[in-house]
Write a protein that holds these residues in place. Structure first.
Motif, mmCIF file in Angstrom:
data_model
loop_
_atom_site.group_PDB
_atom_site.id
_atom_site.type_symbol
_atom_site.label_atom_id
_atom_site.label_comp_id
_atom_site.label_asym_id
_atom_site.label_seq_id
_atom_site.Cartn_x
_atom_site.Cartn_y
_atom_site.Cartn_z
ATOM 1 N N GLN A 70 -5.199 1.381 9.882
ATOM 2 C CA GLN A 70 -4.439 1.189 8.641
ATOM 3 C C GLN A 70 -5.271 0.405 7.638
ATOM 4 O O GLN A 70 -5.885 -0.597 7.971
ATOM 5 N N TYR A 106 -0.659 -1.376 3.544
ATOM 6 C CA TYR A 106 0.743 -1.244 3.934
ATOM 7 C C TYR A 106 1.549 -1.482 2.666
ATOM 8 O O TYR A 106 1.362 -2.500 1.997
ATOM 9 N N LEU A 112 5.272 2.556 3.397
ATOM 10 C CA LEU A 112 4.258 3.612 3.399
ATOM 11 C C LEU A 112 2.999 3.034 4.025
ATOM 12 O O LEU A 112 2.579 1.922 3.681
ATOM 13 N N ASP A 116 -1.034 3.499 4.757
ATOM 14 C CA ASP A 116 -2.243 4.154 4.261
ATOM 15 C C ASP A 116 -3.342 4.060 5.313
ATOM 16 O O ASP A 116 -3.810 2.963 5.623
ATOM 17 N N ARG A 167 -6.052 10.391 5.583
ATOM 18 C CA ARG A 167 -4.750 11.006 5.867
ATOM 19 C C ARG A 167 -3.805 10.803 4.687
ATOM 20 O O ARG A 167 -3.935 9.836 3.948
ATOM 21 N N LEU A 217 -0.407 9.507 2.955
ATOM 22 C CA LEU A 217 0.457 8.358 3.235
ATOM 23 C C LEU A 217 1.551 8.762 4.209
ATOM 24 O O LEU A 217 2.068 9.883 4.155
ATOM 25 N N GLU A 218 1.921 7.818 5.082
ATOM 26 C CA GLU A 218 3.014 8.058 6.029
ATOM 27 C C GLU A 218 4.223 7.234 5.588
ATOM 28 O O GLU A 218 4.126 6.008 5.442
ATOM 29 N N VAL A 229 7.712 5.602 6.446
ATOM 30 C CA VAL A 229 8.423 5.158 7.647
ATOM 31 C C VAL A 229 9.686 4.384 7.275
ATOM 32 O O VAL A 229 9.853 3.949 6.145
ATOM 33 N N LEU A 251 4.063 8.668 -2.943
ATOM 34 C CA LEU A 251 3.514 9.759 -2.124
ATOM 35 C C LEU A 251 2.828 10.808 -2.996
ATOM 36 O O LEU A 251 1.710 11.244 -2.712
ATOM 37 N N HIS A 267 -5.294 11.429 -1.827
ATOM 38 C CA HIS A 267 -4.769 10.479 -0.839
ATOM 39 C C HIS A 267 -5.465 9.121 -0.937
ATOM 40 O O HIS A 267 -5.541 8.386 0.043
#
Length: 178
Positions: free
Chosen positions: A83, A86, A110, A112, A116, A118-119, A121, A151, A159
Motif C-alpha cells: 500500500q 490510504y 480507498l 492505493d 493497480r 484504487l480499491e 473498502v 476512483l 491510477h
C-alpha cells in the motif's frame, strides 16, 4: 450474539488536529504529540510518530475541498502490504477560531497500491451505519459521491492518485519524500 450476526456499527470516527498545541486527538480521546503541521490553501498536513503495533509513523493530509484524508502509514517489519496511500472519505474542516481542524470519517476507504486501480473498502460499514441512524442519507450520498469522484479521477490519471490530486488543486508533498 449469533455467529452470523455482526457487531453493531461504530459511530463516525472524529478527530481533532490542534495546530497551536501541536497535538492530535483521536476518536477514542487519545492525545498524541505532532511533530509537523503545515497549513496550505488546500488542506492540512500532519506528521507524527505512532504507537501502533502495525505502523510507527503517520503522515496525513486533510483535504476539505475533496472530502478526503490521504495518509501514509509507515509500517513495521512484517506488516508491509504494498500500500502506498490510504484515503479516508469524510468531512474535513478547519481551522476553527482556536486553530483546530476537524475530521469526521464516513466509513468508506480507498487503498492505493502502485500498478493497480484504487480499491474501495468498507461499503458494508457505510450501509450499516446509515441503517443504524449513525450517518444521514445526505452524508451517505456525499460519501459515495466522493469515493466515485476519487476512483474516476485516479483512473483518468493512469491510477496515479497523486497526479489526480495535483490536477484537482492538491499537490501533496510528504516529509518522507514519497
Amino acid at each position: 450474539m449469533a455467529a452470523s450476526e455482526s457487531p453493531p456499527p461504530h459511530p463516525p470516527k472524529r478527530e481533532v488536529f490542534d495546530v497551536r498545541a501541536m497535538i492530535n486527538t483521536d476518536n477514542k480521546g487519545f492525545v498524541r504529540p505532532v511533530e509537523t503541521y503545515t497549513e496550505t490553501g488546500f488542506g492540512l498536513y500532519m506528521s507524527r510518530t505512532a504507537d501502533h503495533p502495525r505502523f510507527h509513523r503517520l503522515e496525513s493530509w486533510l483535504l476539505p475541498g475533496l472530502g478526503l484524508r490521504v495518509s501514509i502509514f509507515h509500517l513495521v517489519a512484517g506488516h508491509h502490504t504494498g500500500q502506498r496511500l490510504y484515503l479516508d472519505v469524510g468531512e474535513f474542516s478547519g481551522p476553527d477560531t482556536h486553530g483546530c481542524w476537524h475530521a469526521e470519517d464516513w466509513y468508506l476507504d480507498l487503498i492505493d497500491v502502485p500498478g493497480r486501480p484504487l480499491e474501495l473498502v468498507d461499503v458494508d460499514e457505510l450501509f450499516e451505519a446509515h441503517h443504524a441512524g449513525l450517518l444521514t442519507a445526505d452524508a451517505s450520498v456525499r460519501a459515495v459521491g466522493i469515493a466515485t469522484r476519487t476512483l474516476v479521477g485516479a483512473a483518468e490519471h493512469g491510477h496515479d492518485v497523486a497526479a489526480w490530486l495535483a490536477s484537482a488543486g492538491a499537490p501533496l508533498t510528504w516529509e518522507s519524500g514519497r
